[in-house]
Design an enzyme around this catalytic site. Structure first.
Site, PDB file in Angstrom:
ATOM      1  N   ASP A  18      19.492 -45.929  -0.499  1.00  0.00           N
ATOM      2  CA  ASP A  18      18.493 -44.941   0.082  1.00  0.00           C
ATOM      3  C   ASP A  18      17.006 -45.308  -0.146  1.00  0.00           C
ATOM      4  O   ASP A  18      16.665 -46.534  -0.186  1.00  0.00           O
ATOM      5  CB  ASP A  18      18.921 -43.745  -0.683  1.00  0.00           C
ATOM      6  CG  ASP A  18      18.466 -43.736  -2.205  1.00  0.00           C
ATOM      7  OD1 ASP A  18      17.950 -44.801  -2.692  1.00  0.00           O
ATOM      8  OD2 ASP A  18      18.828 -42.903  -3.064  1.00  0.00           O
ATOM      9  N   TYR A  49      26.608 -32.075   5.040  1.00  0.00           N
ATOM     10  CA  TYR A  49      25.126 -32.635   4.693  1.00  0.00           C
ATOM     11  C   TYR A  49      24.549 -32.886   6.125  1.00  0.00           C
ATOM     12  O   TYR A  49      25.122 -33.250   6.828  1.00  0.00           O
ATOM     13  CB  TYR A  49      25.277 -34.053   3.979  1.00  0.00           C
ATOM     14  CG  TYR A  49      25.795 -34.101   2.493  1.00  0.00           C
ATOM     15  CD1 TYR A  49      25.117 -34.121   1.633  1.00  0.00           C
ATOM     16  CD2 TYR A  49      27.153 -34.074   2.467  1.00  0.00           C
ATOM     17  CE1 TYR A  49      25.693 -33.916   0.249  1.00  0.00           C
ATOM     18  CE2 TYR A  49      27.748 -34.083   1.116  1.00  0.00           C
ATOM     19  CZ  TYR A  49      27.126 -34.179   0.094  1.00  0.00           C
ATOM     20  OH  TYR A  49      27.537 -34.061  -1.165  1.00  0.00           O
TER      21      TYR A  49
END
Length: 313
Positions: free
Chosen positions: A80, A66
């Site tokens: 997030d 990622y």
């Protein structure tokens, strides 16, 4: 149509949305994805088609890569950028590159994580996000995950301001939550933090360069040119040892018979039995009979192809 389609999942879609659309495009129901990506995350999402759906777990269990952006100074309920802020530190910050590198190094290797409340992990038969949406917080099991590597991609020697940000590349194993990792990085630095952006750049052996978007899949399907982009199911099994079978042994494999334990399985694991490079079955040690192995997965369409080849003039 059997095999693996490396898909680039675009933002705004769930993994299930991708499967739903591909079933229509490919005109088959036997389609499955290999690991959920949140709607606001884009990236590599290998799609298994036909009998390759039996191999989905091998891709899901393989390593991922990622690229993430981490924001220091604010923690959110979802860990997030989608969640409401639950903790803020508005102070001016000055984090040196060496401080950040030390924090990243401390989170490399085998580390423990507690899954976020907004996640698909099941507790008492229910997904954690089901509890979270009702305002409930439950005890979550701590688990060990593997972080193979964290590279700091940002060039700055110092990260300053009320909410400094930086970008990292993470290579990790199954079950790792990158947004939780972002929170852990903040904890190492002494600040609240969250993951502000995320892109999955690799899943198993599949990379961004291999992928097609849904629009490209539709176009290639309409033009009859999609098949060359479908990877054989064997590509999902590349991480397993393999052994070639022929003659009587191949017949035993095709009938799913229990066989003597292969030396490659002496220490456990699984073994791909092939014929002419085609996977016939995946075998594993027999759970109840020492010295024997039994099939865990079988791929009968490959046997048919083998029979067709052997019977041709």
């Amino acid at each position: 149509m059997d095999g693996i389609l490396p898909l680039w999942k675009e933002k705004g879609m769930t993994s299930h949305d991708c499967v739903f659309k591909l079933r229509k495009i490919l005109r088959t129901k036997k389609v499955g994805h290999t690991g959920t990506l949140d709607p606001n995350v884009e990236g590599v999402l290998p799609i298994c088609i036909g009998q390759a759906t039996k191999t989905a777990s091998y891709i899901t269990d393989s390593g991922k890569e990622y690229i993430a952006e981490v924001s220091i100074g604010t923690a959110t309920e979802t860990e997030d950028a989608d969640g409401a802020a639950v903790q803020c530190d508005p102070s001016e910050k000055a984090i040196s590159r060496s401080q950040l590198q030390a924090a990243l190094a401390s989170l490399t290797g085998h580390i423990t994580q507690i899954p976020p409340m907004y996640s698909a992990v099941k507790v008492n038969g229910r997904r954690l996000y089901e509890y979270a949406r009702k305002g409930l917080e439950v005890e979550r099991p701590e688990r060990t995950v593997v972080i193979s590597r964290i590279d700091l991609l940002s060039d700055a020697e110092q990260f300053s301001g009320t909410e400094p940000k930086f970008t990292i590349r993470v290579a990790c194993g199954k079950g790792t939550y990158i947004r939780t990792l972002a929170v852990q990085i903040g904890e190492r630095l002494g600040y609240p933090a969250h993951m502000s952006k995320l892109v999955r750049t690799a899943s198993g052996s599949f990379t961004q360069e291999d992928c097609l978007t849904l629009g490209q899949v539709q176009e290639l399907m309409d033009e009859g040119r999609l098949q060359p982009h479908i990877r054989p199911l064997e590509s999902a099994l590349s991480g397993l040892p393999s052994a070639e079978a022929e003659g009587e042994l191949l017949v035993f494999v095709q009938h799913g018979q229990v066989l003597p334990l292969h030396p490659l399985l002496a220490s456990g694991g699984e073994l791909v039995i092939t014929s002419g490079g085609k996977a016939m079955a995946v075998y594993a040690p027999h759970p109840g009979k020492e010295g024997l192995m039994k099939p865990a997965k079988m791929f009968p369409l490959n046997w048919q192809k083998e029979d067709d080849c052997s019977g041709s003039d």
